[in-house]
Design a protein around this motif. Structure first.
Motif, PDB file in Angstrom:
ATOM      1  N   VAL A   1      -4.539 102.508 121.109  1.00 37.77           N
ATOM      2  CA  VAL A   1      -5.220 101.760 122.172  1.00 37.77           C
ATOM      3  C   VAL A   1      -6.070 102.719 122.993  1.00 37.77           C
ATOM      4  N   SER A   2      -7.241 102.276 123.390  1.00 33.02           N
ATOM      5  CA  SER A   2      -8.096 103.105 124.236  1.00 33.02           C
ATOM      6  C   SER A   2      -8.890 102.223 125.187  1.00 33.02           C
ATOM      7  N   TYR A   3      -9.395 102.854 126.239  1.00 32.02           N
ATOM      8  CA  TYR A   3     -10.305 102.165 127.147  1.00 32.02           C
ATOM      9  C   TYR A   3     -11.678 102.071 126.473  1.00 32.02           C
ATOM     10  N   ALA A   4     -12.420 101.011 126.770  1.00 28.30           N
ATOM     11  CA  ALA A   4     -13.732 100.837 126.161  1.00 28.30           C
ATOM     12  C   ALA A   4     -14.732 101.852 126.697  1.00 28.30           C
TER      13      ALA A   4
ATOM     14  N   LEU B   1     -10.020  96.779 126.829  1.00 28.71           N
ATOM     15  CA  LEU B   1      -9.248  97.744 126.051  1.00 28.71           C
ATOM     16  C   LEU B   1      -9.622  97.564 124.579  1.00 28.71           C
ATOM     17  N   LYS B   2      -9.566  98.644 123.829  1.00 31.23           N
ATOM     18  CA  LYS B   2      -9.933  98.604 122.416  1.00 31.23           C
ATOM     19  C   LYS B   2      -8.707  98.856 121.545  1.00 31.23           C
TER      20      LYS B   2
ATOM     21  N   VAL C   1      -7.417  91.093 119.288  1.00 28.01           N
ATOM     22  CA  VAL C   1      -6.692  91.849 120.312  1.00 28.01           C
ATOM     23  C   VAL C   1      -7.551  91.895 121.568  1.00 28.01           C
ATOM     24  N   GLU C   2      -6.954  91.571 122.698  1.00 28.05           N
ATOM     25  CA  GLU C   2      -7.673  91.621 123.959  1.00 28.05           C
ATOM     26  C   GLU C   2      -6.805  92.267 125.025  1.00 28.05           C
ATOM     27  N   GLY C   3      -7.413  92.609 126.138  1.00 29.56           N
ATOM     28  CA  GLY C   3      -6.700  93.253 127.228  1.00 29.56           C
ATOM     29  C   GLY C   3      -7.686  93.964 128.129  1.00 29.56           C
TER      30      GLY C   3
END
Length: 199
Positions: free
Chosen positions: A117-120, A130-131, A152-154
């Motif tokens: 997971v990473s920040y966009a 989030l990616k 996937v979302e967030g």
């Protein structure tokens, strides 16, 4: 669901009524009960015969039933960290995942490795995307094999790093009179920030 969606005989006189029977193997026991499919399958074979007293028995022929996985949406819990120049999560900030789209009473849970997971974006922002890849979400539960994560979302927030560890230095102009205007501050710099930070 019925494993055989429909069956028909061509070449007979119009209006001919047929009795259909089904079996799970070509030489198996045929019955008027249509075999059922429920779970995901890429190919469940059913053999079908048709009978009419004026024609006799036609078949068997094979029909193949397929059940595709139902799609789920995975939502990663909101994450937050101070600015560190990267889009990666901070160590120990393990994301929680919730799912939507499960059918009936199915209970499906999900996890995802924080490294996936990473920040966009790596700069300071609030409630950005989030990616993560759907394939990185691991599903668990008795019916997990009947589902696939399609989306996937967030959201995540990167807050300013703060100035406590920074030092600002400035140097005033020093020179001899030359009948010209000069900036009173010759130079200024900040130490303690990430390399390449523009001020």
């Amino acid at each position: 669901h019925d494993a055989v969606d429909s069956a028909s005989v061509s070449g007979a006189l119009e209006g001919t009524a047929w009795e259909y029977t089904y079996a799970t193997s070509e030489d198996g026991e045929y019955s008027s009960d249509v075999p059922q499919v429920r779970n995901v399958t890429s190919g469940t074979d059913v053999w079908v015969k048709a009978y009419n007293a004026n024609y006799g028995t036609v078949g068997p022929v094979k029909a193949t039933a397929t059940v595709k996985p139902a799609e789920l949406t995975a939502t990663i819990s909101h994450l937050e960290k101070p600015y560190d120049g990267t889009a990666e999560l901070v160590e120990g900030n393990d994301p929680a995942v919730t799912l939507s789209g499960a059918k009936g009473d199915d209970v499906i849970t999900a996890t995802i490795d924080a490294s996936k997971v990473s920040y966009a974006q790596a700069t300071v922002h609030e409630n950005g995307d989030l990616k993560a890849s759907p394939s990185d979400v691991a599903l668990a539960g008795d019916e997990a094999g009947n589902y696939v994560v399609a989306k996937v979302e967030g959201t995540g927030t990167i807050t300013p790093a703060g100035t406590e560890a920074l030092t600002l230095s400035a140097k005033g102009y020093e020179g001899t009179y030359d009948d010209a205007d000069h900036d009173a501050v010759d130079s200024a710099s900040v130490s303690g920030a990430l390399e390449g930070t523009a001020w």
